[in-house]
Scaffold this active site. Structure first.
Site, PDB file in Angstrom:
ATOM      1  N   LYS A   1     -14.174  -1.656 -13.682  1.00 28.67           N
ATOM      2  CA  LYS A   1     -14.995  -0.710 -12.911  1.00 28.67           C
ATOM      3  C   LYS A   1     -16.415  -1.220 -12.682  1.00 28.67           C
ATOM      4  O   LYS A   1     -17.004  -0.938 -11.643  1.00 28.67           O
ATOM      5  CB  LYS A   1     -15.018   0.666 -13.595  1.00 28.67           C
ATOM      6  CG  LYS A   1     -13.655   1.344 -13.513  1.00 28.67           C
ATOM      7  CD  LYS A   1     -13.697   2.834 -13.713  1.00 28.67           C
ATOM      8  CE  LYS A   1     -12.310   3.402 -13.428  1.00 28.67           C
ATOM      9  NZ  LYS A   1     -12.175   4.805 -13.689  1.00 28.67           N
TER      10      LYS A   1
ATOM     11  N   LYS B   1      -3.161  -1.350  -9.426  1.00 27.62           N
ATOM     12  CA  LYS B   1      -2.833   0.025  -9.835  1.00 27.62           C
ATOM     13  C   LYS B   1      -3.199   1.026  -8.733  1.00 27.62           C
ATOM     14  O   LYS B   1      -4.251   0.892  -8.108  1.00 27.62           O
ATOM     15  CB  LYS B   1      -3.643   0.331 -11.109  1.00 27.62           C
ATOM     16  CG  LYS B   1      -3.396   1.683 -11.724  1.00 27.62           C
ATOM     17  CD  LYS B   1      -4.293   1.891 -12.950  1.00 27.62           C
ATOM     18  CE  LYS B   1      -5.599   2.524 -12.558  1.00 27.62           C
ATOM     19  NZ  LYS B   1      -5.863   3.848 -13.124  1.00 27.62           N
TER      20      LYS B   1
ATOM     21  N   LYS C   1      -7.283   6.842  -7.720  1.00 30.57           N
ATOM     22  CA  LYS C   1      -7.954   7.879  -6.911  1.00 30.57           C
ATOM     23  C   LYS C   1      -9.125   7.298  -6.137  1.00 30.57           C
ATOM     24  O   LYS C   1      -9.489   7.799  -5.093  1.00 30.57           O
ATOM     25  CB  LYS C   1      -8.573   8.942  -7.829  1.00 30.57           C
ATOM     26  CG  LYS C   1      -7.637   9.793  -8.601  1.00 30.57           C
ATOM     27  CD  LYS C   1      -8.472  10.905  -9.259  1.00 30.57           C
ATOM     28  CE  LYS C   1      -8.110  11.129 -10.698  1.00 30.57           C
ATOM     29  NZ  LYS C   1      -8.926  10.370 -11.641  1.00 30.57           N
TER      30      LYS C   1
END
Ligand code: AQP
Length: 337
Positions: free
Chosen positions: A117, A200, A203
């Site tokens: 991230k 993956k 969202k």
């Protein structure tokens, strides 16, 4: 050794819309465990939702209520499970501070989610994103949870939770926090992006076509599956034939999880089929399973006062469960009360 009563805890961040991976890897498992008669606590982890990037307050409020509507529409029942949002129970932050002082920098530096991230810009990532796994450990251990249903990507964080519990117990010479088990089960513990079978489904992927949102209508679901990236070969005759075909394997696993069968069953039914016929079958199945959820979510979102009431009642129950555990933690640590 203390024996801890089996208790399930898990949570999801209210960022954007819930996607198919969250549903198959997490919420569907939450419902199954609730209905197995275990004590279940399911949280909307809104404090985690502000760690990765700035969240517009109105969007965060909306996403929190929408995630609550998804929990309810998928079958979580406030009479059977404790359902609430994290920020309404301050003991999560209280225990997280203690765990910030138990967790070691070296452990945090190994967390792959932070690396993914924060990317190349780690210097600019928030301190909250770095400390995220200690807050997650607090979410779990605040209730002495023994089992945590999660997707594959969260396994490392549950392992860190065990390390934090073990170090706390060792440092203070107590047997107070349990060794929590991650529960990673089913055919879809890692649902992949519809645009790239090696990534993956998420969202926050900038491409909406990469995922199926639980808010998507039937036409959008069918269109996204039709356009999903695949290779030119037909489906193999055996599951082993999916090994080097990430996109094909992903669609087969999604089919299996939605139909509640194994990947081998899907191959027994569809092996040798071209994607031209398998994709419409998958689209029909997905619409059949997901459209009623999105319809029910839309109905529930028509009355946010009722959603807020459910969350506030759940928070009261959660706070009552957490209270003796945070009080004992403070006593163990030596904080005067
Ligand atoms: N693709 C996935 N396949 C299976 N399980 C998944 N989960 C997430 N993506 C998949 C599981 O969903 C739960 C909640 O995840 P989260 O929102 O707390 O954070 P996440 O894992 O980072 O999920 P996202 O969708 O990728 O969210 P963003 O983009 O906001 O970071 C967890 O149990 C997770 O394993």
């Amino acid at each position: 050794m203390t024996s801890f009563t089996p208790r399930v805890f898990s949570g999801i961040q209210p960022t954007n819309h819930l996607q198919l991976g969250n549903y198959l890897g997490a919420v569907k498992r939450f419902v199954a465990m609730q209905n197995d008669g275990m004590e279940t606590i399911y949280c909307i982890v809104d404090q985690h939702a502000i760690t990765a990037s700035f969240q517009n307050p109105a969007d965060l409020r909306h996403a929190t209520r929408e995630l609550a509507s998804a929990y309810l529409a998928c079958g979580l029942d406030p009479a059977k499970s404790v359902l609430f949002n994290q920020s309404q129970v301050p003991a999560h932050s209280q225990l997280a501070w203690v765990f910030n002082c138990v967790a070691r920098m070296g452990w945090m530096n190994r967390m792959t989610q932070f690396k993914d991230k924060a990317g190349k810009n780690a210097e600019k990532a928030s301190l909250g994103l770095y400390a995220y796994p200690a807050l997650m450990a607090a979410d779990i251990l605040l209730y002495h949870a023994t089992h945590v249903p999660v997707g594959e990507d969260q396994k490392q964080h549950v392992e860190l939770t065990r390390d934090i519990a073990a170090k706390f117990n060792h440092d203070y010479g107590v047997d107070f926090f349990p060794e929590t088990q991650p529960i990673i089960e089913g055919a879809a513990t890692r649902v992949m992006s519809l645009r790239d079978g090696t990534k993956k489904m998420s969202k926050s992927d900038p491409s909406d076509a990469s995922r199926i949102n639980l808010t998507d209508d039937a036409d959008t679901i069918a269109k996204k599956i039709r356009k999903a990236k695949t290779d030119p070969e037909p489906l193999p005759e055996t599951v082993g034939g999916l090994a080097d075909r990430p996109e094909a394997r992903n669609l087969v696993n999604i089919y299996a999880a939605l139909a509640e069968i194994t990947a081998a069953d899907v191959i027994a039914q569809h092996g040798g089929s071209q994607f031209g016929s398998f994709k419409p079958a998958l689209a029909d199945l997905a619409v059949d399973k997901l459209a009623p959820i999105s319809t029910e979510m839309a109905r529930l979102m028509g009355d946010v006062t009722e959603i807020d009431r459910v969350l506030s009642q759940g928070a009261e129950r959660a706070a009552a469960m957490a209270e003796p555990i945070i009080a004992q933690t403070y006593d163990i640590v030596g904080f005067v009360r």
